[in-house]
Design a protein around this motif. Sequence first.
Motif, PDB file in Angstrom:
ATOM      1  N   TYR A  24      29.356  41.663  35.800  1.00  0.00           N
ATOM      2  CA  TYR A  24      30.424  41.021  36.542  1.00  0.00           C
ATOM      3  C   TYR A  24      30.142  41.064  38.041  1.00  0.00           C
ATOM      4  N   LEU A  25      30.702  40.085  38.744  1.00  0.00           N
ATOM      5  CA  LEU A  25      30.666  40.110  40.198  1.00  0.00           C
ATOM      6  C   LEU A  25      31.796  40.994  40.726  1.00  0.00           C
ATOM      7  N   LYS A  26      31.531  41.605  41.855  1.00  0.00           N
ATOM      8  CA  LYS A  26      32.547  42.429  42.508  1.00  0.00           C
ATOM      9  C   LYS A  26      33.388  41.596  43.473  1.00  0.00           C
ATOM     10  N   GLY A  27      32.766  40.555  44.066  1.00  0.00           N
ATOM     11  CA  GLY A  27      33.543  39.729  44.989  1.00  0.00           C
ATOM     12  C   GLY A  27      32.720  38.610  45.604  1.00  0.00           C
ATOM     13  N   LEU A  28      33.427  37.591  46.129  1.00  0.00           N
ATOM     14  CA  LEU A  28      32.843  36.493  46.899  1.00  0.00           C
ATOM     15  C   LEU A  28      33.561  36.451  48.244  1.00  0.00           C
ATOM     16  N   THR A  29      32.849  36.722  49.319  1.00  0.00           N
ATOM     17  CA  THR A  29      33.459  36.769  50.645  1.00  0.00           C
ATOM     18  C   THR A  29      32.706  35.834  51.585  1.00  0.00           C
ATOM     19  N   PHE A  30      33.371  35.487  52.687  1.00  0.00           N
ATOM     20  CA  PHE A  30      32.815  34.560  53.674  1.00  0.00           C
ATOM     21  C   PHE A  30      32.842  35.222  55.049  1.00  0.00           C
ATOM     22  N   PRO A  31      31.735  35.818  55.469  1.00  0.00           N
ATOM     23  CA  PRO A  31      31.697  36.551  56.744  1.00  0.00           C
ATOM     24  C   PRO A  31      32.077  35.662  57.927  1.00  0.00           C
ATOM     25  N   GLY A  32      32.950  36.177  58.773  1.00  0.00           N
ATOM     26  CA  GLY A  32      33.360  35.451  59.966  1.00  0.00           C
ATOM     27  C   GLY A  32      34.446  34.423  59.731  1.00  0.00           C
ATOM     28  N   HIS A  33      34.872  34.255  58.482  1.00  0.00           N
ATOM     29  CA  HIS A  33      35.902  33.263  58.176  1.00  0.00           C
ATOM     30  C   HIS A  33      36.944  33.874  57.237  1.00  0.00           C
ATOM     31  N   PRO A  34      37.772  34.770  57.748  1.00  0.00           N
ATOM     32  CA  PRO A  34      38.802  35.369  56.885  1.00  0.00           C
ATOM     33  C   PRO A  34      39.857  34.361  56.445  1.00  0.00           C
ATOM     34  N   GLU A  35      39.935  33.198  57.144  1.00  0.00           N
ATOM     35  CA  GLU A  35      40.944  32.198  56.766  1.00  0.00           C
ATOM     36  C   GLU A  35      40.548  31.436  55.509  1.00  0.00           C
ATOM     37  N   ALA A  85      42.622  33.380  43.108  1.00  0.00           N
ATOM     38  CA  ALA A  85      42.183  34.655  43.684  1.00  0.00           C
ATOM     39  C   ALA A  85      41.113  35.280  42.798  1.00  0.00           C
ATOM     40  N   PHE A  86      40.159  35.976  43.461  1.00  0.00           N
ATOM     41  CA  PHE A  86      39.000  36.468  42.716  1.00  0.00           C
ATOM     42  C   PHE A  86      39.399  37.447  41.617  1.00  0.00           C
ATOM     43  N   ASN A  87      38.804  37.230  40.455  1.00  0.00           N
ATOM     44  CA  ASN A  87      38.943  38.114  39.305  1.00  0.00           C
ATOM     45  C   ASN A  87      37.591  38.139  38.615  1.00  0.00           C
ATOM     46  N   PRO A  88      36.997  39.315  38.379  1.00  0.00           N
ATOM     47  CA  PRO A  88      35.643  39.368  37.794  1.00  0.00           C
ATOM     48  C   PRO A  88      35.497  38.593  36.493  1.00  0.00           C
ATOM     49  N   LYS A  89      36.606  38.442  35.753  1.00  0.00           N
ATOM     50  CA  LYS A  89      36.526  37.752  34.470  1.00  0.00           C
ATOM     51  C   LYS A  89      36.751  36.247  34.586  1.00  0.00           C
ATOM     52  N   ASN A  90      37.106  35.786  35.781  1.00  0.00           N
ATOM     53  CA  ASN A  90      37.286  34.354  36.014  1.00  0.00           C
ATOM     54  C   ASN A  90      35.975  33.790  36.556  1.00  0.00           C
ATOM     55  N   GLN A  91      35.453  32.741  35.937  1.00  0.00           N
ATOM     56  CA  GLN A  91      34.115  32.260  36.272  1.00  0.00           C
ATOM     57  C   GLN A  91      34.101  30.990  37.126  1.00  0.00           C
ATOM     58  N   GLY A  92      35.262  30.391  37.411  1.00  0.00           N
ATOM     59  CA  GLY A  92      35.305  29.158  38.195  1.00  0.00           C
ATOM     60  C   GLY A  92      36.231  29.269  39.386  1.00  0.00           C
ATOM     61  N   TYR A  93      35.734  28.823  40.597  1.00  0.00           N
ATOM     62  CA  TYR A  93      36.521  28.946  41.828  1.00  0.00           C
ATOM     63  C   TYR A  93      36.341  27.689  42.680  1.00  0.00           C
TER      64      TYR A  93
END
Length: 462
Positions: free
Chosen positions: A47-58, A64-72
């Motif tokens: 599983y993934l732990k997270g998907l983040t965007f450095p410098g863009h908290p907006e 919302a991220f969930n390790p068991k959810n595969q589409g975003y």
Amino acid sequence: RRHSIWEFDGFKAEGNYKFRICATAPDGRHSTKYSLSVQVRPHFSVYLKGLTFPGHPEWQIRPAFNPKNQGYMLDIDPSVMKVPITIQAEHPEAELSFALGSEPLVSEDRCHADTGGTCAIFNCGESRRNTTCTESKCLCVKGFCAAEGRCIKPMLKTTPRGKHDMDIMMHDNSKLGDDDPPQWSTTLTVYVKSPDGRSTMSYMLTVKQTVSRFTELGGLTAENCTLEPEFAPNITQYKCFWWWEGMRSAAITPHFNKTHCPDCLIRMPDPKAQKKRHLALHYQYEDRIHWAHAKDEPRAWSREFVYGEWHNVPIQVIAADKFTYKTYNVAMKRDCPWWMAVYTTRLVSDVASKLALVMAVSSAGNFIALAKQLQFLDLVTEIEGIPEIFFNFAERFKGVNFDLTAYLPDFGLPTMDDFKALKKKYLKKMKTNTKVPNPQLLLQYGYTYKMYGRTTANKILE
């Protein structure tokens, strides 16, 4: 006992453990044996732990991220061309691989040349891209790696594990060709493989530029004609008629809704492309050119109309996404009585010309008279200030030619050009032999002297 619980302290090492169970009947004679095999190995998370965007908290993905959810899904501004992203797996040794759209991102440490194709009978084909045929195998040339049967340039030095930072590049839609469709979204696929290589999980992130699809005009004005009905953004059919005694041309000017459509553009047929065509011109089928942009000043569309000429002029409003559009149609007509309309005068001229030709065939005198009449009509059209209705009638006969030479087969006979060339040849020869500076004048004098006498011939020399 009917039920029994057997407790086990746990497994101490990896391996395949087998348990045997025997159920015996109350008579002690009948029994059934069971076997249970347990494969013991360490558990590795994929599983993934997270998907983040450095410098863009907006920037927030949906859902919302969930390790068991595969589409975003991620929505960004159309001006953003690069999206920095950090992908982190739960297990620090999990292997990460990626694909942008249908293009896999290959790493140099996993690079190999064999695409799996053969060139023993057929060539490798363009679909495999940069390949060479070696020993009947389709191999990638130097600098490219085989992936999914194609040769792709490697984008990564090593295969990332646990965590990876990368940039998602968006398509530049400001430099599209005439036939290139816009692309406002990019899909990143992340593959997570467990350290032991036995399990794999995939995640998909779609990055979409939120571009406007608004396609309504802000206004439509007319000059020298009356626009009906009154403009409304949701009405797409209009008419704009004016009387023949007024101007030869009328103008329509589309206006943008700059509040909701600041990046829209308009495409319309070119009014200067077919100036000499009138009744046979159909603007709804003509090519449309870039007419105006929302950032430009309003631009009027205008052209000259003959009596009774009518056109349906399309105004194509293209949204900021350069794909969605809405078409407004304005029927423009220079109105006049039916007997003044160009289609009426041309019909009369066509019928008259056909009848004249039929009469001319029956008599040589009629044929000569018809030719002179057509020459007269041809000359009249060159006179400035003649009534427009007569000009439209007479112009129909311009270009009529009774010379059938072009339609006859070549019999090998000399042409007029041959006679002119022969004439020049003999005049030049006469000038050389007689030393006369102007032999053509001498010939003209001799012919006139013989036919009309000395007095008339001397006038030529004057």
